[in-house]
Scaffold this motif. Structure first.
Motif, PDB file in Angstrom:
ATOM      1  N   VAL A 197       4.975  96.300  42.923  1.00 47.62           N
ATOM      2  CA  VAL A 197       5.478  95.315  43.768  1.00 47.62           C
ATOM      3  C   VAL A 197       5.694  95.331  45.029  1.00 47.62           C
ATOM      4  CG1 VAL A 197       6.534  94.310  41.684  1.00 47.62           C
ATOM      5  CG2 VAL A 197       7.945  95.767  43.141  1.00 47.62           C
ATOM      6  N   SER A 198       5.836  94.424  46.085  1.00 53.19           N
ATOM      7  CA  SER A 198       6.106  94.709  47.349  1.00 53.19           C
ATOM      8  C   SER A 198       7.689  94.925  47.516  1.00 53.19           C
ATOM      9  CB  SER A 198       5.749  93.192  47.986  1.00 53.19           C
ATOM     10  OG  SER A 198       4.437  93.181  48.245  1.00 53.19           O
ATOM     11  N   PHE A 199       7.879  95.924  48.392  1.00 52.98           N
ATOM     12  CA  PHE A 199       9.285  96.317  48.803  1.00 52.98           C
ATOM     13  C   PHE A 199       9.302  96.710  50.093  1.00 52.98           C
ATOM     14  CE2 PHE A 199      12.671  99.765  48.768  1.00 52.98           C
ATOM     15  CZ  PHE A 199      13.639  99.061  47.971  1.00 52.98           C
ATOM     16  N   GLY A 200       9.895  95.513  50.745  1.00 53.84           N
ATOM     17  CA  GLY A 200       9.918  95.770  52.225  1.00 53.84           C
ATOM     18  C   GLY A 200       8.586  95.879  52.845  1.00 53.84           C
ATOM     19  N   PRO A 201       8.321  96.660  53.702  1.00 51.15           N
ATOM     20  CA  PRO A 201       6.988  97.004  54.115  1.00 51.15           C
ATOM     21  C   PRO A 201       5.949  97.689  53.242  1.00 51.15           C
ATOM     22  CG  PRO A 201       8.340  98.470  55.098  1.00 51.15           C
ATOM     23  CD  PRO A 201       9.135  97.839  54.190  1.00 51.15           C
ATOM     24  N   THR A 202       6.311  98.326  52.017  1.00 46.84           N
ATOM     25  CA  THR A 202       5.632  99.195  51.379  1.00 46.84           C
ATOM     26  C   THR A 202       5.602  98.647  49.881  1.00 46.84           C
ATOM     27  OG1 THR A 202       5.261 101.450  50.741  1.00 46.84           O
ATOM     28  CG2 THR A 202       7.840 100.737  50.655  1.00 46.84           C
ATOM     29  N   ARG A 203       4.944  99.344  49.128  1.00 45.82           N
ATOM     30  CA  ARG A 203       4.812  98.966  47.733  1.00 45.82           C
ATOM     31  C   ARG A 203       5.513  99.844  46.618  1.00 45.82           C
ATOM     32  NH1 ARG A 203       2.323  94.327  46.841  1.00 45.82           N
ATOM     33  NH2 ARG A 203       1.663  94.681  44.588  1.00 45.82           N
ATOM     34  N   VAL A 204       5.880  99.537  45.713  1.00 48.53           N
ATOM     35  CA  VAL A 204       6.360 100.596  44.526  1.00 48.53           C
ATOM     36  C   VAL A 204       6.306  99.964  43.222  1.00 48.53           C
ATOM     37  CG1 VAL A 204       8.308 101.504  46.129  1.00 48.53           C
ATOM     38  CG2 VAL A 204       8.767  99.298  44.643  1.00 48.53           C
ATOM     39  N   CYS A 205       6.544 100.670  42.146  1.00 49.11           N
ATOM     40  CA  CYS A 205       6.740 100.282  40.773  1.00 49.11           C
ATOM     41  C   CYS A 205       7.829  99.936  40.391  1.00 49.11           C
ATOM     42  CB  CYS A 205       5.957 101.301  39.974  1.00 49.11           C
ATOM     43  SG  CYS A 205       4.025 101.795  40.154  1.00 49.11           S
ATOM     44  N   ALA A 206       7.818  98.897  39.627  1.00 47.39           N
ATOM     45  CA  ALA A 206       9.154  98.256  39.134  1.00 47.39           C
ATOM     46  C   ALA A 206       8.953  97.688  37.662  1.00 47.39           C
ATOM     47  CB  ALA A 206       9.424  97.011  39.926  1.00 47.39           C
ATOM     48  N   PRO A 207      10.159  97.659  36.880  1.00 46.13           N
ATOM     49  CA  PRO A 207      10.256  97.337  35.574  1.00 46.13           C
ATOM     50  C   PRO A 207       9.752  95.902  35.566  1.00 46.13           C
ATOM     51  CG  PRO A 207      12.205  98.247  35.970  1.00 46.13           C
ATOM     52  CD  PRO A 207      11.478  98.144  37.261  1.00 46.13           C
ATOM     53  N   ALA A 208       9.113  95.626  34.262  1.00 41.94           N
ATOM     54  CA  ALA A 208       8.534  94.187  33.972  1.00 41.94           C
ATOM     55  C   ALA A 208       9.675  92.959  34.347  1.00 41.94           C
ATOM     56  CB  ALA A 208       8.010  94.172  32.538  1.00 41.94           C
ATOM     57  N   HIS A 209      10.925  93.419  33.792  1.00 40.85           N
ATOM     58  CA  HIS A 209      11.853  92.376  33.815  1.00 40.85           C
ATOM     59  C   HIS A 209      13.060  92.921  34.523  1.00 40.85           C
ATOM     60  CE1 HIS A 209       9.541  89.878  31.084  1.00 40.85           C
ATOM     61  NE2 HIS A 209       9.309  91.069  30.278  1.00 40.85           N
ATOM     62  N   ALA A 210      12.938  92.977  35.757  1.00 41.23           N
ATOM     63  CA  ALA A 210      14.218  93.746  36.645  1.00 41.23           C
ATOM     64  C   ALA A 210      15.378  93.189  36.521  1.00 41.23           C
ATOM     65  CB  ALA A 210      13.521  93.696  37.954  1.00 41.23           C
ATOM     66  N   GLU A 211      15.337  91.458  36.279  1.00 36.40           N
ATOM     67  CA  GLU A 211      16.738  91.124  36.023  1.00 36.40           C
ATOM     68  C   GLU A 211      17.538  91.463  34.758  1.00 36.40           C
ATOM     69  OE1 GLU A 211      16.759  86.859  36.967  1.00 36.40           O
ATOM     70  OE2 GLU A 211      15.247  86.746  38.382  1.00 36.40           O
ATOM     71  N   ASP A 212      16.625  91.481  33.870  1.00 39.11           N
ATOM     72  CA  ASP A 212      17.350  92.011  32.514  1.00 39.11           C
ATOM     73  C   ASP A 212      17.888  93.463  32.688  1.00 39.11           C
ATOM     74  OD1 ASP A 212      16.494  89.494  31.546  1.00 39.11           O
ATOM     75  OD2 ASP A 212      14.939  90.273  30.632  1.00 39.11           O
ATOM     76  N   VAL A 213      17.083  94.163  33.338  1.00 34.66           N
ATOM     77  CA  VAL A 213      17.698  95.663  33.570  1.00 34.66           C
ATOM     78  C   VAL A 213      18.823  95.702  34.419  1.00 34.66           C
ATOM     79  CG1 VAL A 213      16.820  97.959  34.298  1.00 34.66           C
ATOM     80  CG2 VAL A 213      15.121  96.449  33.360  1.00 34.66           C
ATOM     81  N   LEU A 214      18.916  94.585  35.424  1.00 33.39           N
ATOM     82  CA  LEU A 214      20.201  94.742  36.417  1.00 33.39           C
ATOM     83  C   LEU A 214      21.288  94.308  35.622  1.00 33.39           C
ATOM     84  CD1 LEU A 214      18.383  94.003  39.632  1.00 33.39           C
ATOM     85  CD2 LEU A 214      19.439  95.814  39.032  1.00 33.39           C
ATOM     86  N   THR A 215      21.183  93.318  34.693  1.00 35.24           N
ATOM     87  CA  THR A 215      22.239  92.710  33.999  1.00 35.24           C
ATOM     88  C   THR A 215      22.708  93.602  33.075  1.00 35.24           C
ATOM     89  OG1 THR A 215      21.370  90.484  34.533  1.00 35.24           O
ATOM     90  CG2 THR A 215      22.741  90.652  32.701  1.00 35.24           C
ATOM     91  N   ARG A 216      21.877  94.285  32.286  1.00 34.21           N
ATOM     92  CA  ARG A 216      22.231  95.317  31.375  1.00 34.21           C
ATOM     93  C   ARG A 216      22.969  96.511  31.989  1.00 34.21           C
ATOM     94  NH1 ARG A 216      20.736  96.570  26.523  1.00 34.21           N
ATOM     95  NH2 ARG A 216      18.901  95.110  26.545  1.00 34.21           N
ATOM     96  N   GLY A 217      22.831  96.824  33.335  1.00 34.32           N
ATOM     97  CA  GLY A 217      23.271  98.178  33.842  1.00 34.32           C
ATOM     98  C   GLY A 217      24.535  97.720  34.712  1.00 34.32           C
TER      99      GLY A 217
END
Length: 278
Positions: A197-217
């Motif tokens: 995924v895009s992250f600011g000016p670069t690209r990184v790898c992210a979980p498929a369902h970031a919102e669910d991961v954040l809500t869990r944590g």
């Protein structure tokens, strides 16, 4: 006492709970509410933001080359989902990968050579001689080694935390080894397939369902409540001994800005040498 303070900086999940206001009111010696203008005083510098973005770019390139699956986590994942890049007041980077890749990261000659060519170093984290075998630190050597030594065992700043995790097949879950992070364990269906995924000016790898991961944590309030930790990584000091909380709405979609022309655009070739490219 300082070690306990360090650990308290890592335990901020309670501040995202629904009873957040009660927690703050009941602990005025630990937490305080701050305004948007006060938040801006804690924005990181463009120089630091550039180095963090560069670290993530370099790590992405090298991990991808050596087929090491990784994903952004904790504050960096929160930055992706809520801000579109580095949180303006976040002063480090966080990623996770599987513990089975630890030996490759620490000992593979090619991996080490690629790190060295761009001035990066990786080491096992420690604090006052207490080693955490499941947390690695990646940082850039920009000052003499003699000046990097900290009596408490801190790694030179800025750095990227690499949290090692394990597969829990029985629960179809990805678990952190450190029980402090148990709330951030991820269901396999939330993590896979990993996305670039895009992250600011670069690209990184992210979980498929970031919102669910954040809500869990972090609980359901991560999208509306901001937190600035009691301690900062630059000088390992506490901000007035308090953890600061605030309404994050004015900063949603706002990430640390950098002059993209200052970011190096090299990529790691199969031969392990930096290659200039777009």
């Amino acid at each position: 006492n300082e070690y306990k303070s360090y650990l308290s900086c890592m335990n901020l999940e309670d501040l995202f709970r629904e009873d957040h206001n009660e927690i703050v009111e009941d602990n005025p010696n630990l937490f305080r509410q701050i305004s948007s203008e006060e938040v801006k005083q804690h924005f990181i510098s463009e120089e630091l933001a550039r180095e963090l973005y560069q670290l993530l770019t370099d790590i992405h390139n090298i991990f991808t080359k050596y087929h090491i699956s990784y994903w952004i986590s904790f504050g960096t994942l929160l930055g992706y989902q809520r801000h579109g890049g580095i949180i303006p007041w976040d002063d480090d980077a966080d990623i996770s990968c599987f513990a089975e890749d630890k030996d490759k990261i620490l000992s593979d000659p090619g991996f080490q050579s690629d790190l060295s060519q761009i001035g990066l170093t990786v080491e096992v984290s420690q604090f006052y001689g207490i080693v955490d075998p499941y947390l690695l630190k990646i940082y850039r050597r920009t000052i003499p080694i003699s000046e990097e030594i900290d009596p408490r065992g801190y790694s030179p700043f800025p750095f990227c935390d690499v949290f090692l995790v394990r597969r829990n097949s029985r629960e179809s879950r990805i678990d952190f080894y450190n029980p402090v992070h148990a709330e951030h364990n991820i269901l396999e269906e939330e993590l896979f397939p990993l996305r670039e995924v895009s992250f600011g000016p670069t690209r990184v790898c992210a979980p498929a369902h970031a919102e669910d991961v954040l809500t869990r944590g972090f609980g359901r309030s991560w999208s509306i409540r901001g937190v600035i930790q009691r301690c900062n990584h630059a000088d390992k000091q506490e901000y007035e001994g308090l953890t600061m909380t605030f309404d994050v709405a004015p900063f949603v979609g706002v990430h640390a800005e950098v002059d993209t022309s200052m970011l190096e655009t090299w990529k790691v070739t199969e031969q392990g040498t930096p290659d200039e490219g777009a």
